[in-house]
Design an enzyme around this catalytic site. Structure first.
Site, PDB file in Angstrom:
ATOM      1  N   SER A 225      16.061 -21.274   4.290  1.00  0.00           N
ATOM      2  CA  SER A 225      15.797 -22.681   3.973  1.00  0.00           C
ATOM      3  C   SER A 225      17.136 -23.320   3.625  1.00  0.00           C
ATOM      4  CB  SER A 225      14.862 -22.767   2.757  1.00  0.00           C
ATOM      5  OG  SER A 225      14.840 -24.077   2.238  1.00  0.00           O
TER       6      SER A 225
ATOM      7  N   TYR B 282      11.776 -20.327  -5.832  1.00  0.00           N
ATOM      8  CA  TYR B 282      11.876 -20.522  -4.381  1.00  0.00           C
ATOM      9  C   TYR B 282      13.355 -20.584  -3.962  1.00  0.00           C
ATOM     10  CZ  TYR B 282      11.149 -22.580   0.257  1.00  0.00           C
ATOM     11  OH  TYR B 282      11.145 -22.817   1.612  1.00  0.00           O
TER      12      TYR B 282
HETATM   13  N1  LIG Z   1       7.748 -26.304   5.704  1.00  0.00           N
HETATM   14  C1  LIG Z   1       9.005 -26.518   5.383  1.00  0.00           C
HETATM   15  O1  LIG Z   1       9.452 -27.661   5.250  1.00  0.00           O
HETATM   16  C2  LIG Z   1       9.964 -25.360   5.182  1.00  0.00           C
HETATM   17  C3  LIG Z   1      11.298 -25.645   4.926  1.00  0.00           C
HETATM   18  C4  LIG Z   1      12.198 -24.599   4.757  1.00  0.00           C
HETATM   19  C5  LIG Z   1      11.766 -23.292   4.842  1.00  0.00           C
HETATM   20  N2  LIG Z   1      10.453 -23.031   5.082  1.00  0.00           N
HETATM   21  C6  LIG Z   1      10.058 -21.619   5.138  1.00  0.00           C
HETATM   22  O2  LIG Z   1       9.324 -21.362   6.325  1.00  0.00           O
HETATM   23  C7  LIG Z   1       8.365 -20.324   6.061  1.00  0.00           C
HETATM   24  C8  LIG Z   1       6.976 -20.802   6.480  1.00  0.00           C
HETATM   25  O3  LIG Z   1       6.690 -21.989   5.783  1.00  0.00           O
HETATM   26  P1  LIG Z   1       5.431 -22.916   6.137  1.00  0.00           P
HETATM   27  O4  LIG Z   1       5.796 -24.294   5.758  1.00  0.00           O
HETATM   28  O5  LIG Z   1       4.964 -22.620   7.505  1.00  0.00           O
HETATM   29  O6  LIG Z   1       4.396 -22.371   5.041  1.00  0.00           O
HETATM   30  P2  LIG Z   1       2.798 -22.246   5.082  1.00  0.00           P
HETATM   31  O7  LIG Z   1       2.380 -22.242   3.651  1.00  0.00           O
HETATM   32  O8  LIG Z   1       2.197 -23.240   6.024  1.00  0.00           O
HETATM   33  O9  LIG Z   1       2.590 -20.775   5.700  1.00  0.00           O
HETATM   34  C9  LIG Z   1       2.982 -19.623   5.005  1.00  0.00           C
HETATM   35  C10 LIG Z   1       2.184 -18.441   5.520  1.00  0.00           C
HETATM   36  O10 LIG Z   1       2.596 -17.281   4.770  1.00  0.00           O
HETATM   37  C11 LIG Z   1       1.427 -16.544   4.425  1.00  0.00           C
HETATM   38  N3  LIG Z   1       1.681 -15.693   3.248  1.00  0.00           N
HETATM   39  C12 LIG Z   1       1.760 -16.074   1.951  1.00  0.00           C
HETATM   40  N4  LIG Z   1       1.962 -14.996   1.167  1.00  0.00           N
HETATM   41  C13 LIG Z   1       2.019 -13.913   1.986  1.00  0.00           C
HETATM   42  C14 LIG Z   1       2.193 -12.522   1.778  1.00  0.00           C
HETATM   43  N5  LIG Z   1       2.341 -12.016   0.537  1.00  0.00           N
HETATM   44  N6  LIG Z   1       2.207 -11.684   2.850  1.00  0.00           N
HETATM   45  C15 LIG Z   1       2.027 -12.179   4.105  1.00  0.00           C
HETATM   46  N7  LIG Z   1       1.843 -13.498   4.366  1.00  0.00           N
HETATM   47  C16 LIG Z   1       1.840 -14.350   3.321  1.00  0.00           C
HETATM   48  C17 LIG Z   1       0.379 -17.626   4.155  1.00  0.00           C
HETATM   49  O11 LIG Z   1      -0.941 -17.104   4.161  1.00  0.00           O
HETATM   50  C18 LIG Z   1       0.669 -18.592   5.305  1.00  0.00           C
HETATM   51  O12 LIG Z   1      -0.041 -18.239   6.469  1.00  0.00           O
HETATM   52  C19 LIG Z   1       8.479 -20.002   4.571  1.00  0.00           C
HETATM   53  O13 LIG Z   1       9.312 -18.875   4.389  1.00  0.00           O
HETATM   54  C20 LIG Z   1       9.130 -21.233   4.003  1.00  0.00           C
HETATM   55  O14 LIG Z   1       9.855 -20.968   2.818  1.00  0.00           O
HETATM   56  C21 LIG Z   1       9.530 -24.036   5.244  1.00  0.00           C
END
Ligand SMILES: NC(=O)c1ccc[n+]([C@@H]2O[C@H](COP(=O)([O-])OP(=O)(O)OC[C@H]3O[C@@H](n4cnc5c(N)ncnc54)[C@H](O)[C@@H]3O)[C@@H](O)[C@H]2O)c1
Length: 263
Positions: free
Chosen positions: A145, A158
């Site tokens: 991120s 985070y």
């Molecule tokens: N959305 C954003 O703006 C953004 C920005 C920067 C980084 N990210 C990173 O991208 C990744 C995905 O984010 P997203 O926005 O798609 O999130 P999201 O919440 O939509 O999806 C996250 C997924 O991870 C799964 N999960 C949670 N705990 C878990 C565990 N212990 N074991 C296995 N699976 C697990 C959840 O069930 C879900 O399906 C994350 O690592 C997040 O930090 C997202």
């Protein structure tokens, strides 16, 4: 960029960015394992992706060593080998620093950082065994991120986890380079998933985010998936130990930019 017949494990792929990466990989010809804790969403994701190609859902809490061991064993059982690991599972826990609970700090670090370590080590052991038997090296992609390098005061676990993931990427890339195994990361900015759902309904949240986004829009999960497809492909054969920040220009920005009117 072809991923024809590559086998990819993507954690947290039941929805959001992980699902977009899984979909892109399937469209590029890969066989994909969706590893998640949300069984209903995971099974739905499997069904959706099976309409496009080869996909399997496996329940796995990435913070649990035995779940991870089972994930690797079941994937090899189903597809014979593993070529690509995407450590994407991630959670947040918002709280003011003075109120932050120890359990929330531990939970976020154990999923976002320790989970990536456990999956990387288990899959890298398989990669090295395969190389020793004359096979080709695989690669690992960590979903980091922009919060690996900048911070949000009420998202301390985070941001700490993503900072740690940056060094996990650097150090595992160095440790695995002698085997030819590449390790890279993607650092998304603000991407339209459930994590960011408030942006659609809350003009103040939208303004806050867009005032820090020079490209003047929130990113789409598919725009992160395309970076993952590049890093996973042979097109990135000389790239390791890097984080690609797909953030609409946020990291180079000091101060703010004007916000366009809402549609
Ligand atoms: N959305 C954003 O703006 C953004 C920005 C920067 C980084 N990210 C990173 O991208 C990744 C995905 O984010 P997203 O926005 O798609 O999130 P999201 O919440 O939509 O999806 C996250 C997924 O991870 C799964 N999960 C949670 N705990 C878990 C565990 N212990 N074991 C296995 N699976 C697990 C959840 O069930 C879900 O399906 C994350 O690592 C997040 O930090 C997202």
């Amino acid at each position: 960029m072809s991923l024809e017949n590559k086998v990819a494990i993507i954690t947290g792929a039941a929805r959001g960015i992980g699902f977009a990466v899984a979909k892109r990989f399937v469209l590029d010809g890969a066989k994909v394992v969706i590893a998640d804790v949300d069984d209903a969403a995971g099974e739905q994701a499997e069904e959706d992706l099976k309409a496009l190609g080869e996909a399997t859902y496996i329940h796995c809490n990435v913070a649990e060593r035995l779940d991870v061991r089972n994930l690797v064993a079941e994937t090899i059982n189903a597809y014979g080998e593993i070529d690509i690991l995407v450590n994407n599972a991630g959670v947040v826990a918002g709280a003011d620093f003075l109120e932050l609970e120890e359990e929330d700090f531990d939970r976020v670090l154990s999923i976002n950082l320790k989970g990536a370590f456990l999956c990387s080590q288990a899959v890298a052991r398989h990669f090295v065994e395969r190389i020793e038997e004359g096979g080709t090296p695989g690669c690992i992609i960590n979903m980091s991120s922009i919060n690996a390098v900048v911070g949000i005061p009420n998202q301390i676990p985070y941001c700490v986890s993503k900072g740690g993931l940056r060094q996990l990427t650097n150090t595992t890339a160095l440790a695995l380079a002698p085997h030819g195994i590449r390790v890279n990361a993607i650092g998304p900015g603000s991407i339209m998933t459930e994590m960011l759902a408030s942006v659609n309904s809350d003009p103040a949240a939208r303004n806050k985010i867009l005032s820090r986004t020079p490209l003047q829009r929130v990113g789409e999960p598919s725009e992160i998936a395309s970076v993952a497809a590049f890093l996973a492909s042979d097109e990135a054969s000389y790239v390791t130990g890097q984080t690609i920040y797909a953030d609409g220009g946020r990291l180079p920005l000091n101060y703010t930019v004007p916000v366009p009117d809402a549609d």
